[in-house]
Motif scaffolding. Structure first.
Motif, PDB file in Angstrom:
ATOM      1  N   THR A 158       0.867  -1.176   0.000  1.00 46.33           N
ATOM      2  CA  THR A 158       0.000   0.000   0.000  1.00 46.33           C
ATOM      3  C   THR A 158       0.903   1.224   0.000  1.00 46.33           C
ATOM      4  O   THR A 158       1.663   1.457   0.946  1.00 46.33           O
ATOM      5  CB  THR A 158      -0.914   0.034   1.237  1.00 46.33           C
ATOM      6  OG1 THR A 158      -1.682  -1.162   1.294  1.00 46.33           O
ATOM      7  CG2 THR A 158      -1.877   1.228   1.147  1.00 46.33           C
ATOM      8  N   LEU A 159       0.835   2.007  -1.074  1.00 46.91           N
ATOM      9  CA  LEU A 159       1.687   3.178  -1.263  1.00 46.91           C
ATOM     10  C   LEU A 159       0.822   4.418  -1.437  1.00 46.91           C
ATOM     11  O   LEU A 159      -0.387   4.331  -1.644  1.00 46.91           O
ATOM     12  CB  LEU A 159       2.582   2.983  -2.488  1.00 46.91           C
ATOM     13  CG  LEU A 159       3.422   1.696  -2.523  1.00 46.91           C
ATOM     14  CD1 LEU A 159       4.158   1.592  -3.856  1.00 46.91           C
ATOM     15  CD2 LEU A 159       4.402   1.653  -1.357  1.00 46.91           C
ATOM     16  N   TYR A 160       1.467   5.563  -1.380  1.00 44.05           N
ATOM     17  CA  TYR A 160       0.737   6.837  -1.409  1.00 44.05           C
ATOM     18  C   TYR A 160       1.353   7.780  -2.429  1.00 44.05           C
ATOM     19  O   TYR A 160       2.583   7.819  -2.595  1.00 44.05           O
ATOM     20  CB  TYR A 160       0.788   7.466  -0.013  1.00 44.05           C
ATOM     21  CG  TYR A 160       0.184   8.844   0.070  1.00 44.05           C
ATOM     22  CD1 TYR A 160      -1.157   9.058  -0.242  1.00 44.05           C
ATOM     23  CD2 TYR A 160       0.960   9.933   0.469  1.00 44.05           C
ATOM     24  CE1 TYR A 160      -1.704  10.330  -0.163  1.00 44.05           C
ATOM     25  CE2 TYR A 160       0.412  11.209   0.549  1.00 44.05           C
ATOM     26  CZ  TYR A 160      -0.921  11.394   0.229  1.00 44.05           C
ATOM     27  OH  TYR A 160      -1.476  12.650   0.302  1.00 44.05           O
ATOM     28  N   VAL A 161       0.497   8.558  -3.099  1.00 44.00           N
ATOM     29  CA  VAL A 161       0.970   9.599  -4.013  1.00 44.00           C
ATOM     30  C   VAL A 161       1.172  10.878  -3.195  1.00 44.00           C
ATOM     31  O   VAL A 161       0.256  11.691  -3.025  1.00 44.00           O
ATOM     32  CB  VAL A 161      -0.022   9.847  -5.167  1.00 44.00           C
ATOM     33  CG1 VAL A 161       0.559  10.873  -6.141  1.00 44.00           C
ATOM     34  CG2 VAL A 161      -0.325   8.553  -5.906  1.00 44.00           C
ATOM     35  N   GLY A 162       2.376  11.024  -2.634  1.00 40.41           N
ATOM     36  CA  GLY A 162       2.683  12.236  -1.874  1.00 40.41           C
ATOM     37  C   GLY A 162       2.758  13.432  -2.796  1.00 40.41           C
ATOM     38  O   GLY A 162       3.053  13.317  -3.990  1.00 40.41           O
ATOM     39  N   ASN A 163       2.502  14.637  -2.253  1.00 42.81           N
ATOM     40  CA  ASN A 163       2.421  15.814  -3.107  1.00 42.81           C
ATOM     41  C   ASN A 163       2.631  17.091  -2.312  1.00 42.81           C
ATOM     42  O   ASN A 163       2.683  17.078  -1.077  1.00 42.81           O
ATOM     43  CB  ASN A 163       1.071  15.846  -3.824  1.00 42.81           C
ATOM     44  CG  ASN A 163      -0.091  15.837  -2.845  1.00 42.81           C
ATOM     45  OD1 ASN A 163      -0.529  16.880  -2.414  1.00 42.81           O
ATOM     46  ND2 ASN A 163      -0.569  14.652  -2.464  1.00 42.81           N
ATOM     47  N   ALA A 164       2.737  18.210  -3.031  1.00 43.77           N
ATOM     48  CA  ALA A 164       3.000  19.500  -2.396  1.00 43.77           C
ATOM     49  C   ALA A 164       1.931  19.876  -1.382  1.00 43.77           C
ATOM     50  O   ALA A 164       2.217  20.551  -0.384  1.00 43.77           O
ATOM     51  CB  ALA A 164       3.109  20.582  -3.476  1.00 43.77           C
ATOM     52  N   ALA A 165       0.692  19.444  -1.597  1.00 43.18           N
ATOM     53  CA  ALA A 165      -0.387  19.776  -0.663  1.00 43.18           C
ATOM     54  C   ALA A 165      -0.114  19.224   0.729  1.00 43.18           C
ATOM     55  O   ALA A 165      -0.499  19.842   1.732  1.00 43.18           O
ATOM     56  CB  ALA A 165      -1.721  19.239  -1.187  1.00 43.18           C
ATOM     57  N   ASN A 166       0.553  18.071   0.818  1.00 42.48           N
ATOM     58  CA  ASN A 166       0.853  17.496   2.126  1.00 42.48           C
ATOM     59  C   ASN A 166       1.764  18.409   2.933  1.00 42.48           C
ATOM     60  O   ASN A 166       1.592  18.555   4.148  1.00 42.48           O
ATOM     61  CB  ASN A 166       1.515  16.133   1.970  1.00 42.48           C
ATOM     62  CG  ASN A 166       0.596  15.106   1.349  1.00 42.48           C
ATOM     63  OD1 ASN A 166       0.935  14.493   0.339  1.00 42.48           O
ATOM     64  ND2 ASN A 166      -0.578  14.901   1.925  1.00 42.48           N
ATOM     65  N   VAL A 167       2.736  19.007   2.283  1.00 42.74           N
ATOM     66  CA  VAL A 167       3.660  19.914   2.963  1.00 42.74           C
ATOM     67  C   VAL A 167       2.909  21.154   3.442  1.00 42.74           C
ATOM     68  O   VAL A 167       3.100  21.620   4.574  1.00 42.74           O
ATOM     69  CB  VAL A 167       4.810  20.304   2.020  1.00 42.74           C
ATOM     70  CG1 VAL A 167       5.730  21.319   2.679  1.00 42.74           C
ATOM     71  CG2 VAL A 167       5.597  19.073   1.614  1.00 42.74           C
ATOM     72  N   ILE A 168       2.041  21.683   2.594  1.00 42.66           N
ATOM     73  CA  ILE A 168       1.270  22.871   2.952  1.00 42.66           C
ATOM     74  C   ILE A 168       0.302  22.557   4.091  1.00 42.66           C
ATOM     75  O   ILE A 168       0.171  23.330   5.055  1.00 42.66           O
ATOM     76  CB  ILE A 168       0.527  23.412   1.721  1.00 42.66           C
ATOM     77  CG1 ILE A 168       1.525  23.964   0.704  1.00 42.66           C
ATOM     78  CG2 ILE A 168      -0.483  24.480   2.117  1.00 42.66           C
ATOM     79  CD1 ILE A 168       0.936  24.325  -0.641  1.00 42.66           C
ATOM     80  N   ASN A 169      -0.373  21.418   4.011  1.00 50.13           N
ATOM     81  CA  ASN A 169      -1.300  21.028   5.080  1.00 50.13           C
ATOM     82  C   ASN A 169      -0.578  20.906   6.416  1.00 50.13           C
ATOM     83  O   ASN A 169      -1.094  21.328   7.460  1.00 50.13           O
ATOM     84  CB  ASN A 169      -1.971  19.696   4.744  1.00 50.13           C
ATOM     85  CG  ASN A 169      -2.919  19.790   3.572  1.00 50.13           C
ATOM     86  OD1 ASN A 169      -3.365  20.879   3.212  1.00 50.13           O
ATOM     87  ND2 ASN A 169      -3.227  18.663   2.952  1.00 50.13           N
ATOM     88  N   ALA A 170       0.615  20.310   6.393  1.00 51.41           N
ATOM     89  CA  ALA A 170       1.388  20.150   7.624  1.00 51.41           C
ATOM     90  C   ALA A 170       1.799  21.498   8.196  1.00 51.41           C
ATOM     91  O   ALA A 170       1.836  21.683   9.420  1.00 51.41           O
ATOM     92  CB  ALA A 170       2.620  19.285   7.356  1.00 51.41           C
ATOM     93  N   ALA A 171       2.100  22.457   7.315  1.00 49.11           N
ATOM     94  CA  ALA A 171       2.489  23.795   7.772  1.00 49.11           C
ATOM     95  C   ALA A 171       1.296  24.560   8.344  1.00 49.11           C
ATOM     96  O   ALA A 171       1.449  25.348   9.281  1.00 49.11           O
ATOM     97  CB  ALA A 171       3.101  24.582   6.615  1.00 49.11           C
ATOM     98  N   MET A 172       0.104  24.301   7.794  1.00 50.07           N
ATOM     99  CA  MET A 172      -1.071  25.072   8.180  1.00 50.07           C
ATOM    100  C   MET A 172      -1.785  24.540   9.414  1.00 50.07           C
ATOM    101  O   MET A 172      -2.401  25.305  10.153  1.00 50.07           O
ATOM    102  CB  MET A 172      -2.068  25.132   7.018  1.00 50.07           C
ATOM    103  CG  MET A 172      -1.620  25.999   5.872  1.00 50.07           C
ATOM    104  SD  MET A 172      -2.924  26.265   4.649  1.00 50.07           S
ATOM    105  CE  MET A 172      -4.162  27.116   5.611  1.00 50.07           C
TER     106      MET A 172
END
Length: 322
Positions: free
Chosen positions: A89-103
């Motif tokens: 089970t793998l995940y398509v990581g993306n720029a939104a994850n970084v932004i969500n973590a920051a917010m």
């Protein structure tokens, strides 16, 4: 007794290493599920399907693409963070994850601790587009106009906290201007209002806006990648256009749950990089304004750290931390 204990511990470790190596040698022996947090037809989904199909051929097992949409890709991320650490089970990581973590401090997973980076796979250029009625032909003219009319210009985004919103906040910060942010529920709604001149600009995914630029209905000023894009070579970067340090990349990668054995991670990374070197894959994605990337898990990790620093500073500077 101590020597016996050391010998026993060494024997146990040898068995564990042997089991992990054997599991990696046999991997994969079943289909691999790749979870995307965006809908079918999105850049994330297209990237996963095109690259995943070739990786499946290389590894001898099918990649099954699943879309679990919601919360800016956080629902999908939370699902994979809790998945078995076996490479299936793998995940398509993306720029939104970084932004969500920051917010947000309220996510039920830690993107940096709960995932093991495998490989960056694709990116798509973001285009700074404006309406013809604005009367500007380059970024310097836009900055001059925005400084002459602080707060009067308005740019759309695909939602508060989206990458298109954060690109505007980064522009306001680096160019020292004040352009008003108007959030929408998605890119189509922004484009509709731009064509009607109800908002004057948008940091848009290239696939959304290029048709209108080519038809003369909108004006493309620059891309937000740090280097010129082979997909849109005619457009300067924001840095070339006069905004130093401006970088906002819509990237996508493959992540495994943290704790996945390193030999499996490495095997997946090799397959991803082999797939991304295929001319067929490169051309298929390029036709959809998607560029191929690649690299090692460690290079992906360094990229994430760079992204974390950039977007945390932007979020904190704009007062968006929840």
């Amino acid at each position: 007794m101590r020597n016996c204990a050391r010998i026993a511990l060494a024997a146990i470790c040898a068995v564990i290493v042997g089991l992990v190596s054997a599991r990696a040698d046999d991997y994969p022996s079943a289909p691999i599920h790749l979870i995307s947090g965006f809908p079918p037809g999105s850049t994330a989904d297209i990237s996963a399907r095109v690259v995943g199909a070739r990786m499946g051929q290389i590894l001898g097992q099918q990649f099954v693409i699943e879309n679990r949409v919601g919360a800016g890709s956080s629902l999908a991320a939370a699902q994979v963070a809790r998945a078995a650490k076996d490479g299936y089970t793998l995940y398509v990581g993306n720029a939104a994850n970084v932004i969500n973590a920051a917010m947000s401090s309220n996510l039920n997973f830690d993107f940096y601790k709960d995932f093991e980076p495998v490989a960056l796979i694709t990116s798509t250029p973001t285009v700074l587009a404006v309406t013809p009625e604005l009367g500007v032909q380059n970024v310097k003219q836009l900055i001059a106009l925005a400084k002459a009319k602080p707060g009067e210009l308005s740019f759309g985004s695909s939602g508060v906290g989206s990458s298109t919103h954060l690109a505007l906040e980064l522009f306001n910060r680096l160019a020292q201007v004040k352009i008003t942010h108007i959030p929408y529920s998605g890119s189509p709604q922004v484009i509709t209002d731009m064509l009607a001149n109800r908002v004057q600009g948008y940091f848009s995914p290239a696939s959304t806006v290029m048709g209108h630029i080519q038809a003369g209905k909108l004006v493309g000023l620059a891309i937000t990648d740090p280097k010129r894009s082979s997909i849109l070579p005619e457009l300067p970067t924001m840095i070339e256009a006069g905004v130093p340090d401006f970088e906002s990349v819509l990237w996508f990668g493959i992540d495994a749950p943290a704790g996945t054995p390193q030999p499996i991670v490495d095997k997946l990374a090799r397959a991803a990089n082999e797939a991304l070197k295929s001319d067929e894959i490169v051309n298929s994605l390029k036709s959809q304004t998607i560029a191929t990337l690649g690299g090692t898990p460690e290079e992906f990790r360094k990229h994430l750290e760079s992204e974390r620093k950039r977007w945390t500073a932007v979020v904190e500077g704009a007062g968006l931390r929840k």
